[in-house]
Design a protein around this motif. Structure first.
Motif, PDB file in Angstrom:
ATOM      1  N   LEU A  33       0.847  -1.188   0.000  1.00 45.53           N
ATOM      2  CA  LEU A  33       0.000   0.000   0.000  1.00 45.53           C
ATOM      3  C   LEU A  33       0.885   1.241   0.000  1.00 45.53           C
ATOM      4  N   ALA A  34       0.751   2.085  -1.016  1.00 37.32           N
ATOM      5  CA  ALA A  34       1.482   3.352  -1.057  1.00 37.32           C
ATOM      6  C   ALA A  34       0.570   4.469  -0.580  1.00 37.32           C
ATOM      7  N   VAL A  35       1.074   5.292   0.337  1.00 40.70           N
ATOM      8  CA  VAL A  35       0.350   6.469   0.815  1.00 40.70           C
ATOM      9  C   VAL A  35       1.012   7.676   0.164  1.00 40.70           C
ATOM     10  N   LEU A  36       0.275   8.325  -0.723  1.00 41.44           N
ATOM     11  CA  LEU A  36       0.834   9.349  -1.604  1.00 41.44           C
ATOM     12  C   LEU A  36       0.173  10.692  -1.349  1.00 41.44           C
ATOM     13  N   GLY A  37       0.988  11.745  -1.362  1.00 40.51           N
ATOM     14  CA  GLY A  37       0.423  13.081  -1.197  1.00 40.51           C
ATOM     15  C   GLY A  37       1.513  14.116  -1.045  1.00 40.51           C
ATOM     16  N   PRO A  38       1.162  15.393  -1.154  1.00 34.41           N
ATOM     17  CA  PRO A  38       2.152  16.465  -1.012  1.00 34.41           C
ATOM     18  C   PRO A  38       2.558  16.661   0.440  1.00 34.41           C
ATOM     19  N   SER A  39       3.590  17.458   0.660  1.00 37.18           N
ATOM     20  CA  SER A  39       4.024  17.770   2.021  1.00 37.18           C
ATOM     21  C   SER A  39       2.866  18.390   2.808  1.00 37.18           C
ATOM     22  N   GLY A  40       2.689  17.923   4.044  1.00 43.13           N
ATOM     23  CA  GLY A  40       1.648  18.475   4.899  1.00 43.13           C
ATOM     24  C   GLY A  40       0.283  17.847   4.735  1.00 43.13           C
ATOM     25  N   MET A  84      10.308  -1.158  10.521  1.00 46.17           N
ATOM     26  CA  MET A  84      10.317   0.243  10.074  1.00 46.17           C
ATOM     27  C   MET A  84      11.580   0.516   9.271  1.00 46.17           C
ATOM     28  N   VAL A  85      11.397   1.178   8.119  1.00 39.67           N
ATOM     29  CA  VAL A  85      12.524   1.645   7.312  1.00 39.67           C
ATOM     30  C   VAL A  85      12.438   3.155   7.243  1.00 39.67           C
ATOM     31  N   PHE A  86      13.468   3.825   7.758  1.00 39.49           N
ATOM     32  CA  PHE A  86      13.452   5.273   7.860  1.00 39.49           C
ATOM     33  C   PHE A  86      14.092   5.933   6.639  1.00 39.49           C
ATOM     34  N   GLN A  87      13.747   7.195   6.442  1.00 40.79           N
ATOM     35  CA  GLN A  87      14.320   7.992   5.365  1.00 40.79           C
ATOM     36  C   GLN A  87      15.839   8.107   5.507  1.00 40.79           C
ATOM     37  N   SER A  88      16.333   8.168   6.739  1.00 38.38           N
ATOM     38  CA  SER A  88      17.760   8.383   6.996  1.00 38.38           C
ATOM     39  C   SER A  88      18.549   7.077   7.165  1.00 38.38           C
ATOM     40  N   PHE A  89      17.924   5.925   6.913  1.00 38.65           N
ATOM     41  CA  PHE A  89      18.508   4.589   7.044  1.00 38.65           C
ATOM     42  C   PHE A  89      18.654   4.182   8.520  1.00 38.65           C
ATOM     43  N   ALA A  90      19.148   5.096   9.414  1.00 45.53           N
ATOM     44  CA  ALA A  90      19.275   4.844  10.856  1.00 45.53           C
ATOM     45  C   ALA A  90      20.069   3.579  11.159  1.00 45.53           C
ATOM     46  N   LEU A  91      21.249   3.455  10.537  1.00 48.45           N
ATOM     47  CA  LEU A  91      22.124   2.314  10.792  1.00 48.45           C
ATOM     48  C   LEU A  91      23.113   2.647  11.909  1.00 48.45           C
ATOM     49  N   TRP A  92      23.601   1.604  12.583  1.00 52.03           N
ATOM     50  CA  TRP A  92      24.582   1.777  13.653  1.00 52.03           C
ATOM     51  C   TRP A  92      25.983   1.694  13.056  1.00 52.03           C
ATOM     52  N   LEU A 165       6.643  -0.785   7.659  1.00 53.41           N
ATOM     53  CA  LEU A 165       6.373   0.627   7.393  1.00 53.41           C
ATOM     54  C   LEU A 165       7.607   1.284   6.789  1.00 53.41           C
ATOM     55  N   MET A 166       7.410   2.009   5.690  1.00 52.78           N
ATOM     56  CA  MET A 166       8.523   2.682   5.014  1.00 52.78           C
ATOM     57  C   MET A 166       8.199   4.163   4.856  1.00 52.78           C
ATOM     58  N   ASP A 167       9.067   5.008   5.401  1.00 45.95           N
ATOM     59  CA  ASP A 167       8.856   6.454   5.367  1.00 45.95           C
ATOM     60  C   ASP A 167       9.809   7.101   4.367  1.00 45.95           C
ATOM     61  N   GLU A 168       9.339   7.287   3.124  1.00 46.12           N
ATOM     62  CA  GLU A 168      10.124   7.894   2.041  1.00 46.12           C
ATOM     63  C   GLU A 168      11.555   7.355   2.035  1.00 46.12           C
ATOM     64  N   PRO A 169      11.733   6.030   1.919  1.00 47.13           N
ATOM     65  CA  PRO A 169      13.064   5.435   2.076  1.00 47.13           C
ATOM     66  C   PRO A 169      14.037   5.751   0.953  1.00 47.13           C
ATOM     67  N   LEU A 170      13.547   6.233  -0.183  1.00 46.84           N
ATOM     68  CA  LEU A 170      14.439   6.469  -1.323  1.00 46.84           C
ATOM     69  C   LEU A 170      14.745   7.942  -1.561  1.00 46.84           C
ATOM     70  N   VAL A 199       5.148   5.263   2.475  1.00 48.70           N
ATOM     71  CA  VAL A 199       4.801   6.681   2.391  1.00 48.70           C
ATOM     72  C   VAL A 199       5.726   7.380   1.403  1.00 48.70           C
ATOM     73  N   THR A 200       5.163   8.153   0.487  1.00 45.38           N
ATOM     74  CA  THR A 200       5.964   8.864  -0.509  1.00 45.38           C
ATOM     75  C   THR A 200       5.213  10.089  -1.033  1.00 45.38           C
ATOM     76  N   HIS A 201       5.974  11.055  -1.549  1.00 45.92           N
ATOM     77  CA  HIS A 201       5.367  12.175  -2.268  1.00 45.92           C
ATOM     78  C   HIS A 201       5.615  12.019  -3.762  1.00 45.92           C
ATOM     79  N   ASP A 202       6.290  10.919  -4.147  1.00 48.87           N
ATOM     80  CA  ASP A 202       6.687  10.682  -5.531  1.00 48.87           C
ATOM     81  C   ASP A 202       5.666   9.776  -6.213  1.00 48.87           C
ATOM     82  N   GLN A 203       4.901  10.354  -7.141  1.00 46.47           N
ATOM     83  CA  GLN A 203       3.857   9.570  -7.807  1.00 46.47           C
ATOM     84  C   GLN A 203       4.439   8.429  -8.617  1.00 46.47           C
ATOM     85  N   GLY A 204       5.643   8.618  -9.179  1.00 47.31           N
ATOM     86  CA  GLY A 204       6.277   7.562  -9.963  1.00 47.31           C
ATOM     87  C   GLY A 204       6.560   6.333  -9.123  1.00 47.31           C
TER      88      GLY A 204
END
Length: 359
Positions: A33-40, A84-92, A165-170, A199-204
């Motif tokens: 499931l992709a959750v798509l939309g602009p910032s905010g 959870m996969v974060f936008q910043s990778f959050a690796l140790w 859950l993936m928060d704009e991982p790319l 979660v993404t703002h990228d329609q592609g």
């Protein structure tokens, strides 16, 4: 047991601001499931509520047969069977690739008995899935951006969570690597059968990967549908213009025939694919690739006012009366060219307003 996630009338307010407004949604087991939309628009707030980082103002989240969030009770993230996969990778930085994958297998409270008894086998399996076997002894500082993202994905799927859950991982990767990682995530979904909320703002990204897309705006769901339905049959103006950048034209519908007045001439186009919601508003969302440009013949008079060369495709902006339409064509035209516009592969007839009852 089938584990669906039910979101019921989910609302989240921050003081006087309502970030989410009465969201109803079912996330099916095994679905991407992709959750798509602009910032905010509320998509990250929605993900944080699923993860347990925030509590809802009202409404419920139910995973399987267990209520995990309401305004009276919230289950913390560590007590939810999620990855959870974060936008910043959050690796140790001090852990190598293998140790990152081992960590959830040692500490995830929902780990199955089978995985507890075969930790090393599971690590090897996950390394193979993300193609990192040959890099398993390296630490994050010795990896490329794409490889670090694979480590984050591997860590998230290792314990076989019910919900990933993936928060704009790319978003932190360059354009070429983003396309490559799309394929990686698709392969991961196919191999693991995980339930993914992306979660993404990228329609592609959403169109390329998802089984279903939820398009959000101002804290509400505008449309939840398959990529094909979202693209070909948008239900609102926002969905039409946000996904695929359609030209939304005003006129009048009679059945499957759309009519509009252009320079005193009635143009009629026939199309059976437009959603009932758009027809009720007497709007026709026309994709840029559905229109064609010619220098001669019949069609709607227009002028080329902008040209963007994209290789295989050329993106044009044309002026039709006081409107600007976007058209994607393979033929080359110049700024200032006086052209004719027609709808591709559809009945397209222009007749005098005096001979057709418009209103």
């Amino acid at each position: 047991m089938k584990i669906n996630t039910e979101i019921q009338q989910l609302t989240k307010e921050f003081k006087s601001f309502r970030a989410l407004n009465c969201i109803d949604l079912t996330i099916n087991q095994g679905e991407f499931l992709a959750v798509l939309g602009p910032s905010g628009c509320g998509k990250t707030t929605f993900l944080r509520l699923l993860a347990g980082f925030d509590s809802p103002t009202s409404g419920k989240i139910i995973m399987g047969d267990k209520e995990i969030a309401s305004n009276k009770r919230i289950l913390p993230p560590e007590k939810r069977n999620i990855g959870m996969v974060f936008q910043s990778f959050a690796l140790w930085p001090h852990m190598n690739v293998r140790e990152h994958i081992r960590f959830p297998l040692l500490h995830h409270r929902f780990l199955s008995k089978k995985l507890k008894e075969s930790t090393d086998e599971r690590i090897n399996e996950v390394l193979k899935i993300v193609d990192l076997t040959h890099l398993q002894k390296r630490v994050p500082g010795e990896l490329s951006g794409g490889q670090r993202q694979r480590v984050a994905l591997a860590r998230a799927i290792a314990a076989e969570p019910s919900l990933l859950l993936m928060d704009e991982p790319l978003s932190n990767l360059d354009a070429e690597l983003r396309v490559e990682m799309r394929r990686e995530i698709q392969n991961l979904h196919r191999l693991t059968g995980a339930t993914i909320v992306y979660v993404t703002h990228d329609q592609g990204e959403a169109l390329a990967m998802a089984d279903r897309i939820v398009v959000m705006r101002n804290g509400e769901i505008e449309q939840a549908d398959t990529p094909a339905e979202i693209y070909c049959k948008p239900k609102t103006e926002f969905v039409a213009t946000f996904v695929g950048k359609a030209n939304v034209l005003s006129g009048k519908w009679q059945g499957n025939v759309f009519m509009m007045n252009i320079n005193g001439t009635l143009v009629t186009w026939q199309n059976s694919e437009v959603s009932d919601e758009m027809k009720k508003k007497n709007l026709f969302p026309v994709r840029p690739e559905q229109l064609e440009i010619s220098l001669t013949g019949q069609g709607i008079p227009a002028e080329i006012i902008n040209v963007q060369y994209q290789g295989k495709e050329i993106h044009y902006t044309v002026r039709v009366e006081q409107q600007h339409w976007n058209i994607h064509e393979s033929q080359l035209f110049k700024i200032g060219d006086k052209v004719k516009i027609n709808l591709k592969e559809e009945a397209n007839i222009a007749v005098s307003l005096e001979t057709y009852e418009y209103i």
